[in-house]
Write an enzyme that holds these catalytic residues in place. Structure first.
Site, mmCIF file in Angstrom:
data_model
loop_
_atom_site.group_PDB
_atom_site.id
_atom_site.type_symbol
_atom_site.label_atom_id
_atom_site.label_comp_id
_atom_site.label_asym_id
_atom_site.label_seq_id
_atom_site.Cartn_x
_atom_site.Cartn_y
_atom_site.Cartn_z
ATOM 1 C CG HIS A 114 -24.768 119.607 19.934
ATOM 2 N ND1 HIS A 114 -24.706 120.140 18.673
ATOM 3 C CD2 HIS A 114 -23.727 118.743 20.024
ATOM 4 C CE1 HIS A 114 -23.661 119.620 18.032
ATOM 5 N NE2 HIS A 114 -23.060 118.766 18.825
ATOM 6 C CG ASP A 115 -27.750 114.974 23.236
ATOM 7 O OD1 ASP A 115 -26.635 114.762 22.743
ATOM 8 O OD2 ASP A 115 -28.035 114.728 24.424
ATOM 9 C CG ASP A 167 -26.885 122.788 18.762
ATOM 10 O OD1 ASP A 167 -26.183 123.054 19.750
ATOM 11 O OD2 ASP A 167 -26.464 122.120 17.794
ATOM 12 N NE ARG A 206 -20.088 111.571 27.271
ATOM 13 C CZ ARG A 206 -20.243 111.640 25.956
ATOM 14 N NH1 ARG A 206 -19.517 112.473 25.243
ATOM 15 N NH2 ARG A 206 -21.111 110.883 25.335
ATOM 16 C CB SER A 210 -21.410 117.193 16.620
ATOM 17 O OG SER A 210 -20.793 117.857 17.683
#
Lengths: 384, 384
Positions: free
Chosen positions: A354-355, A321, A229, A160
């Protein structure tokens, strides 16, 4: 207390160190044109630097990461953010390699950032902190690498925003990076990525407690940062991983017919949002997302000299992702190939979104371990 | 002044009408268990109802829509939200059909909602307004259809939340719908869709001006609602359509190195957010997104009687729609086929994302015109 099972495979107890550079160079010349100094970087190291100083790996963290990538801080039960990847026998094997991780400038985990004290005013910088770029973050890291006496890094790696720093290292200091592993990242943010960042920033700035960045010693803009967040968390997961983790499961047996938490996914997001504000500075969120949006290494900018790119590359992307879609990693590879680089592209079939760069350690280890060992063994072997 | 070019193909000047039902039924029994009344629905009609009352089409609007679907309000220069689809010679041809569109209950465009005056207190309902469902919205529409003397609707059509109402009509009143066109919609929200809605709600509720829903006659929670709308806008577009519309174009020549609007996409989002708060009630945003999240017509719930579904279906989805992905429309078709329905699935190759249902009028017209005419002509022809 540290988790006993994790401890066995861990580097063990680690401590954050601090490096402050004032002179030389007295100040850091930022991309925005301002000079800034002194600057402190919080960093950790794992393993031993070899005599030739050829086994150093710089790990770069993502938006909300910090210098604590592996091992345990004394008295804490959770290890660093990439402990699955860094340690004895792991992808970044600390019995062989010397691993460095530093908190970015602009951050809030020990490195100089908007919550640091401005020596000129003896108050927190707030919005007097200059806008910084990924290039500035990397320039600061370079002074740390100099300070550690390392001429050439064996590897720079990160996912990232960490991957953005990897790319920036090669753009800024190609001769100082033997190999590079950018993971789930991009040469530049798309308008969709900028849009998500901008909404996060607007959420923070909409909170009256933000007070134009002047909230230190007062109420933090907790609600605004929590909303930012929460948006982030949705983009880090995939539609499928959310379905698998939450589906439409309710907290209670029936709908509440109130504006409380009906669905588990709502509870999760609120929890994650509320938790984040305890450990992160709202202004740092603004500065770091801005730095990400400003990055643009497309076209010639990844390789400004136009010479053959000597750094070896392993580019990793994840199928699910959607925040940093596959095409962005493929663009990196295309750009590298234009510079005649030795670049391998690996797509990992993960459902985590994405994690995945934090979660798919087994797959990543398989890919990275071999790539790294080969680079290290071939360190002095000139390619023909 | 109305746009002259649009005027030619338009139904012309239209007016919003109001229908209030008090008794019978004195009150509407809501899914949440409460009774509510009197209830007013704002609605518009275009074209003429035929003698047999067999040419009526109910158009259902999406989250931020209203009863003004086509034509021009006197003195206004923009037509209704689906004017490209409703009018003489258009997909919903007002020379043949009688088109109805009503604002949903819970809304803020003339129908009873949280900003309406509560007859018991003579103040705005605020959070005293009961939580409503898509089923409640449809029940209220049914009284309007009764009031207009229509026994069976030729068609119920709508995109996004409008499509949810279409599905709910068939679930609640299958014998009153000849054909149905759900567009870019779902039988139920996935956790990702719930998550986006929840973050929008949290953004509104984080704004101190929201004041637990008690802001009428005071400052509106403008900042919170603007953030919610910005999040929405990102999800309505596609990565590709944002790239085509904005790419990384800057507002000024260079980066500002400030937290102002650097990128055009940021300016667009802020503009859209700020504009929305002028025309939409923050509490309605909460109530309507909650209604969408509560809908679940999966499994047997679309066809509770278990009989053959007699309503003909045209299900339309868009390739680049990642908010209501293709698989959700395919799930609708699967569920319909389980009920032996005559259902056609059409996938439109658009890059507009979820917004495509409002923008791809030519493609939609081609599909809908024929389907509708065939249904209308076969109105009294029993299928064998």
């Amino acid at each position: 207390m540290m988790n006993e099972e994790l401890k066995d495979k861990s580097i063990g107890i680690v401590e954050t160190k601090f490096f402050t550079f004032a002179e030389p160079p007295k100040e850091l010349l930022l991309d925005g044109g301002q000079k800034m100094g002194p600057i402190t970087l919080a960093y950790e190291t794992y393993g031993q630097l070899n005599r030739d100083k050829t086994n150093a790996i710089l790990v770069c963290h993502a938006l909300s990461g910090d210098a604590h990538a592996a091992g345990f801080h004394a008295g804490e039960k959770d290890p660093g953010w990439w402990d699955t990847m860094i340690g004895p026998g792991k992808a970044f094997d600390t019995t062989k390699y010397f691993v460095i991780c530093s908190n970015v400038i602009g951050g809030c985990k020990g490195s100089t950032g908007p919550s640091s004290v401005n020596p000129k005013t003896e108050k927190a910088y707030g919005l007097d902190f200059p806008i910084i770029t990924i290039g500035d973050m990397v320039d600061a890291q370079k002074y740390l690498v100099d300070h550690l006496g390392i001429d050439k890094l064996l590897c720079v790696v990160g996912g990232s925003m960490g991957g953005m720093q990897v790319l920036q290292w090669v753009a800024s200091y190609p001769e100082r990076v033997k190999c590079a592993i950018p993971i789930a990242t991009a040469l530049k943010h798309s308008p969709q990525q900028i849009a998500f960042d901008e909404v996060g920033r607007q959420a923070v700035m909409a909170d009256p407690d933000w007070n134009h960045g002047n909230y230190y010693g007062q109420s933090q803009p907790e609600k605004g940062l929590a909303v930012a967040r929460m948006i982030g968390h949705i983009t880090y997961m995939s539609d499928q991983s959310m379905e698998e983790k939450f589906s439409r499961r309710l907290k209670e047996k029936n709908y509440s017919f109130k504006f409380t938490t009906d669905f588990e996914v709502e509870g999760y997001l609120r929890y994650r949002g509320d938790n984040f504000v305890k450990r992160f500075d709202a202004n740092s969120y603004l500065y770091i997302t801005k730095a990400m949006d400003y990055l643009d290494l497309s076209g010639d900018k990844l390789n400004p000299s136009g010479k053959k790119i000597e750094t070896r590359f392993l580019v990793i992307a994840f199928r699910s992702d959607w925040l940093y879609p596959l095409y962005q990693s493929q663009d990196i590879v295309r750009q590298l190939k234009t510079g005649h680089a030795d670049a391998t592209y690996c797509e990992i079939k993960s459902t985590y979104g994405h994690d995945a760069f934090l979660l798919e350690s087994d797959e990543e280890t398989r890919l990275i371990k071999h790539f790294l060992d080969k680079t290290f063994l071939g360190y002095d072997v000139k390619r023909t």
